[in-house]
Scaffold this motif. Structure first.
Motif, PDB file in Angstrom:
ATOM      1  N   TYR A   1       0.818  -1.211   0.000  1.00  0.00           N
ATOM      2  CA  TYR A   1       0.000   0.000   0.000  1.00  0.00           C
ATOM      3  C   TYR A   1       0.849   1.258   0.000  1.00  0.00           C
ATOM      4  N   GLU A   2       2.054   1.130   0.545  1.00  0.00           N
ATOM      5  CA  GLU A   2       2.961   2.281   0.466  1.00  0.00           C
ATOM      6  C   GLU A   2       3.263   2.578  -1.000  1.00  0.00           C
ATOM      7  N   ALA A   3       3.595   1.530  -1.746  1.00  0.00           N
ATOM      8  CA  ALA A   3       3.898   1.699  -3.165  1.00  0.00           C
ATOM      9  C   ALA A   3       2.675   2.180  -3.934  1.00  0.00           C
ATOM     10  N   LEU A   4       1.527   1.680  -3.504  1.00  0.00           N
ATOM     11  CA  LEU A   4       0.289   2.000  -4.212  1.00  0.00           C
ATOM     12  C   LEU A   4      -0.148   3.440  -3.954  1.00  0.00           C
ATOM     13  N   LEU A   5       0.078   3.903  -2.744  1.00  0.00           N
ATOM     14  CA  LEU A   5      -0.457   5.191  -2.328  1.00  0.00           C
ATOM     15  C   LEU A   5       0.563   6.311  -2.348  1.00  0.00           C
ATOM     16  N   CYS A   6       1.818   5.990  -2.618  1.00  0.00           N
ATOM     17  CA  CYS A   6       2.854   7.006  -2.438  1.00  0.00           C
ATOM     18  C   CYS A   6       2.602   8.247  -3.284  1.00  0.00           C
ATOM     19  N   THR A   7       2.092   8.073  -4.479  1.00  0.00           N
ATOM     20  CA  THR A   7       1.813   9.261  -5.295  1.00  0.00           C
ATOM     21  C   THR A   7       0.671  10.088  -4.694  1.00  0.00           C
ATOM     22  N   ASN A   8      -0.372   9.396  -4.246  1.00  0.00           N
ATOM     23  CA  ASN A   8      -1.472  10.098  -3.587  1.00  0.00           C
ATOM     24  C   ASN A   8      -0.996  10.828  -2.337  1.00  0.00           C
ATOM     25  N   LEU A   9      -0.176  10.130  -1.551  1.00  0.00           N
ATOM     26  CA  LEU A   9       0.272  10.701  -0.286  1.00  0.00           C
ATOM     27  C   LEU A   9       1.212  11.877  -0.509  1.00  0.00           C
ATOM     28  N   ASP A  10       2.066  11.746  -1.509  1.00  0.00           N
ATOM     29  CA  ASP A  10       2.947  12.864  -1.827  1.00  0.00           C
ATOM     30  C   ASP A  10       2.141  14.067  -2.283  1.00  0.00           C
ATOM     31  N   ALA A  11       1.148  13.811  -3.119  1.00  0.00           N
ATOM     32  CA  ALA A  11       0.291  14.901  -3.597  1.00  0.00           C
ATOM     33  C   ALA A  11      -0.411  15.572  -2.428  1.00  0.00           C
ATOM     34  N   LEU A  12      -0.783  14.761  -1.449  1.00  0.00           N
ATOM     35  CA  LEU A  12      -1.490  15.278  -0.284  1.00  0.00           C
ATOM     36  C   LEU A  12      -0.601  16.220   0.526  1.00  0.00           C
ATOM     37  N   THR A  13       0.593  15.776   0.832  1.00  0.00           N
ATOM     38  CA  THR A  13       1.483  16.641   1.622  1.00  0.00           C
ATOM     39  C   THR A  13       1.926  17.857   0.810  1.00  0.00           C
ATOM     40  N   GLN A  14       2.071  17.665  -0.491  1.00  0.00           N
ATOM     41  CA  GLN A  14       2.375  18.788  -1.378  1.00  0.00           C
ATOM     42  C   GLN A  14       1.283  19.845  -1.282  1.00  0.00           C
TER      43      GLN A  14
END
Lengths: 196, 196
Positions: free
Chosen positions: B54-67
């Motif tokens: 899930y880290e690999a799956l969500l990393c783009t979403n999570l990065d976008a979120l903190t961005q």
DNA sequence: ACCTGAACACCGTTCAAGT
DNA sequence: ACCTGAACACCGTTCAAGT
């Protein structure tokens, strides 16, 4: 029920109390049967589902909870009653790990053994909310469903090991989100009479 | 990474996206491997734990979120930024069933593959809270931990099928519990008394 | 390097066989 | 009536054997 059956029934129940206190509501049924010294199939005939087991296990707690609600309906001010009720709920939520998640899913499933108990708590909550709204001390734009959802969310949060340390404060924040003003001291430091 | 390995890696990831959209984050790894046409052991070497997947799956979403959070730190009023951030969070929480529970447990486990992402979101939230508190538009008696707990609780609630219909309203209630007044309509007429 | 089937120790469900 | 072991179809973990 035959005598040996009755003995098994109550013994399983008492062992279950210990097991879920240790491992939470997702404890293994097989393990529970082993520790009760009873066949797995026996356990499952007494309690066909996990929820049936917890219904039997929690029914006294749940009855006491709704009983408390009816008492609160006529005692004290509506807002104090609501806060006291919330407090009772959180204490219950903390009594068994994972119980809130179980109830949150059970309360929309009429086939669940926990459905009736959830419905009772739901409607008891709604009555207390309505009374407070009548006095203008609870948010007018909130339904019984909203209150139950907030109760569940708060109960879930305090059940998480990472959030448990802030349980009292989270309780306070949610309580003040429900009430409109006054009865709750917001200032930190003082314990606002939440002890029952 | 060898060419065939890379192909497996990305193919598993894309199938995983579909599977958890269907069955939530607790979907069977074995089933996922089957649907990806790959050996179970292969899947588990690419992603040793469910959280690694899930880290690999969500990393783009999570990065976008903190961005998004860092953008909000300098844009608009502090309270509006906080509400926007909360909104982004809830949208993320709704994107995959069970993701909030996963993150709530990951955020205190340094060994979890999701730990860093959780910490990033936690601190981004804390910064936005602090800015609003500096302007006096967020409750002063609230810590970053409290905010994260409330975000998790709200995210959990809207993820429950039974509470999802009230998601918007629950968002509103939690938002007004965090903010002190003003920018958000709370109740008709009365001042909420939520000021710290 | 990377993949894979198979063995392992679990889980809850079901049922024929025992008393 | 009630209990039970065993078979069943799952699960995630691990590893020796393949290419």
């Amino acid at each position: 029920m035959r005598a040996d059956a009755r003995k098994n029934y109550s013994h399983v129940l008492s062992v279950a109390r210990d097991v879920i206190a240790e491992h939470g509501v997702n404890a293994s049924m097989r393990d529970l049967a082993r520790r009760a010294g009873v066949g797995l199939a026996t356990l499952l005939r007494h309690f066909p589902t996990r929820e049936a087991l917890y219904e039997a296990l929690l029914c006294t707690n749940l009855d006491a909870l709704t009983q408390k609600a009816t008492e609160l309906e006529t005692a004290g001010s509506p807002d104090e009653a609501l806060v006291s009720w919330l407090h009772e709920w959180v204490e219950f939520a903390q009594s068994y790990k994972g119980v809130v998640t179980l109830m949150a899913s059970a309360h929309t499933d009429p086939d669940s053994a926990l459905y009736a108990s959830c419905a009772a708590i739901h409607s008891a909550s709604a009555r207390l909310l309505l009374r407070a709204q009548g006095k203008g001390t609870a948010r007018a734009d909130m339904s019984g469903d909203d209150l139950f959802a907030l109760m569940a969310a708060l109960g879930w949060a305090v059940d998480q090991p990472s959030f448990a340390p802030r349980a009292d404060h989270l309780f306070h924040i949610i309580a003040s989100a429900i009430l409109t003003s006054g009865s709750l001291e917001i200032t930190s430091g003082t314990d606002s009479g939440l002890t029952s």
